[in-house]
Scaffold this active site. Sequence first.
Site, PDB file in Angstrom:
ATOM      1  N   ALA A 338       0.860  -1.185   0.000  1.00  0.00           N
ATOM      2  CA  ALA A 338       0.000   0.000   0.000  1.00  0.00           C
ATOM      3  C   ALA A 338       0.895   1.234   0.000  1.00  0.00           C
ATOM      4  O   ALA A 338       1.986   1.223   0.582  1.00  0.00           O
ATOM      5  CB  ALA A 338      -0.928   0.001   1.213  1.00  0.00           C
ATOM      6  N   GLU A 339       0.428   2.290  -0.630  1.00  0.00           N
ATOM      7  CA  GLU A 339       1.278   3.447  -0.890  1.00  0.00           C
ATOM      8  C   GLU A 339       1.828   4.162   0.334  1.00  0.00           C
ATOM      9  O   GLU A 339       2.901   4.778   0.247  1.00  0.00           O
ATOM     10  CB  GLU A 339       0.564   4.458  -1.797  1.00  0.00           C
ATOM     11  CG  GLU A 339      -0.782   4.938  -1.333  1.00  0.00           C
ATOM     12  CD  GLU A 339      -1.929   4.113  -1.901  1.00  0.00           C
ATOM     13  OE1 GLU A 339      -3.009   4.688  -2.129  1.00  0.00           O
ATOM     14  OE2 GLU A 339      -1.755   2.888  -2.103  1.00  0.00           O
ATOM     15  N   PRO A 340       1.170   4.118   1.521  1.00  0.00           N
ATOM     16  CA  PRO A 340       1.780   4.844   2.645  1.00  0.00           C
ATOM     17  C   PRO A 340       2.998   4.164   3.248  1.00  0.00           C
ATOM     18  O   PRO A 340       3.603   4.718   4.169  1.00  0.00           O
ATOM     19  CB  PRO A 340       0.642   4.934   3.657  1.00  0.00           C
ATOM     20  CG  PRO A 340      -0.223   3.779   3.362  1.00  0.00           C
ATOM     21  CD  PRO A 340      -0.170   3.616   1.867  1.00  0.00           C
ATOM     22  N   GLY A 341       3.365   2.961   2.761  1.00  0.00           N
ATOM     23  CA  GLY A 341       4.603   2.363   3.251  1.00  0.00           C
ATOM     24  C   GLY A 341       4.510   0.921   3.699  1.00  0.00           C
ATOM     25  O   GLY A 341       5.472   0.387   4.255  1.00  0.00           O
TER      26      GLY A 341
END
Length: 660
Positions: A338-341
């Site tokens: 997922a893009e937040p890490g």
Amino acid sequence: MNRQTHPLLSRRPFNEKGKVVTAEEAIELIRDGDAVATGGFVGIGFAEHLAVALEQRFLKTGQPRDLTLMYAAGQGDGKTRGLNHLGHEGLVAKVIGGHWGLVPALQKLAIEGRIQAWNLPQGVISHLFRDIAAGKPGTLTRVGLGTFVDPRLGGGKINDATVDERVTLLPINGEEYLFYPALPLQVALLRGTTADTLGNVTMEREALVLESLAIATAVRNSGGVVIVQVERVAERGTLHPKDVRIPGILVDCIVICDEPEHHWQTFSTAYNPAFSGEIKAPMAVPETLALSARKIIARRGAFELIPNSVVNLGIGMPEGISSVASEERILELLTLTAEPGVIGGLPAGGLNFGAALNTQAIIDQPAQFDFYDGGGLDIAFLGMAQVDAAGNVNVSKFGSRLAGAGGFINISQNARKVVFMGTFVATKEALAIIDGALRLPEGGMHKFITEVEHRTFSGQLAAADGKPVRYVTERCVFELTTAGIQLIEIAPGVDLDHDILALMDFTPLMPTPPRVMDERIFRTAPMGLRELLLELPLAQRFHFDEAADVLFINFENLKVTSPEDIATIRDTVEACLAPLGRKVYAVVNYDHFRIDESLLADYTAMVSDLEHRFYHRVTRYTTSSFMRRKLGHALEERAVAPHIYESAQEARQHLKEDEA
């Protein structure tokens, strides 16, 4: 860039607890016109206690006024929490945000033109924080080209009141880039778990670390004030240095949140230690989806997966991929991100989106977008609200509704393969599935339109780059070509003219009749996707030993289910042997080989043709007595040597027996 020390800080002595102050004391440091940066993803890592204090100060005193707000990911619950606390006219004058769908209070101000507002890519903003921290003039990237962020298509401006330019086209060595200029930031509102009295901050109970360090450094180096909300305070020197995510040298104020509801791990979950990696919980099994439009779309999308892929799942319709992958026992063959890490584990949904159970790693958001922007994603599954003939996709703005792009632009532009997922028309689901064929509702709002309202994905740029792109719906599948989108598959029971073409504002390319979507998608039973994914790719099943002049063909576990499969085998052999200009020997492994009875005659005809043109002699083997009889009889009818050996050793031993 202005790096003077915040004037109020220079006059403000710290108390006996070091940098620990109340929320009200910290918020008093924010001045009219300050640029404020906030961290968070939905509700994860968002400093709700500080946002409430800022809102209350403004409503009580009318100050601070005319703030510039800058944030990367969407930070809100779609109602009243998160950045919705700042959605008051006069409190903010300018907003630079990556996603707007969760902040209706700010969205209303932007749509009505009461503030200047920009929607820039989430990954770009996260990198811009880091570049501001480093004193760079801004962020240079190709992300956003050909979309509404491109200055030729609006520059990310949301309304006519927005006059400042935040994006510039900058050609370098014949290549086009976008430049996003830096701006000084005076205030950071951040969140952690534990702080010591020197201001060192850890995040052991947080589900994400986000861009907190980049924001803190950017604000500190701009001469601003860094305020961090935490759950608890420890004595100086007691925190493990490797656990510190924001060093105390960057932090001016620590605020202990004395209202637990303002420091939930997510806006949906008070605390789950498996989200923060403190424990490995028994892996939850995603809920099995009922056979619906959503499941049909997710099932067809899952056919695009290959083992060992690094995958991004967008919010909404793409989340169904994880449920299908679990049902088909292929989750362990993939690495979901997922893009937040978040890397690995099982991504959460709803207001937990951004967190994941049992992750392999949690890195900061700018680093995750380094990975994404550099092409690290093998495949991305993303939603689609509108698609046009050129393959452009809109997910960001529809009339008066402003969703924003979030990480969509970064991900769709840079993933090696993209699968867009959505229903064919916008309507309440009323489809039925009878004997594996669809029965569709009448009408619905068109989603395949002449030109998208807002271009969040550029089909032209993707096609020019040769990116594989699919558009998957419950009734048909399209793929992107340099000439536009092409209809390639149609669901069983669907009428091409009535159910598809009549509900599109343009006619897609159709060089050949679309093939029927795999019938397994429309049955209640599992599709056997694990077995399919673990099959060896056809191209890897052929090996020519030049020294021995032998072509080894490995058909172990291969299933031939269509005339296209037969044609692919023929074409592969021709491509391998035709350039040689001579005949060779061949050994074929038929262990666990499967073929539909209706295709056996066509298959053996193809084999007979290849043997006549390319082989001196062929030997075949399989441990299955049934397959030896079945295939042997079929070959005999084609005047091909019918004997099939039981082992590879026997097949090789007898390959050149005539010469002996």
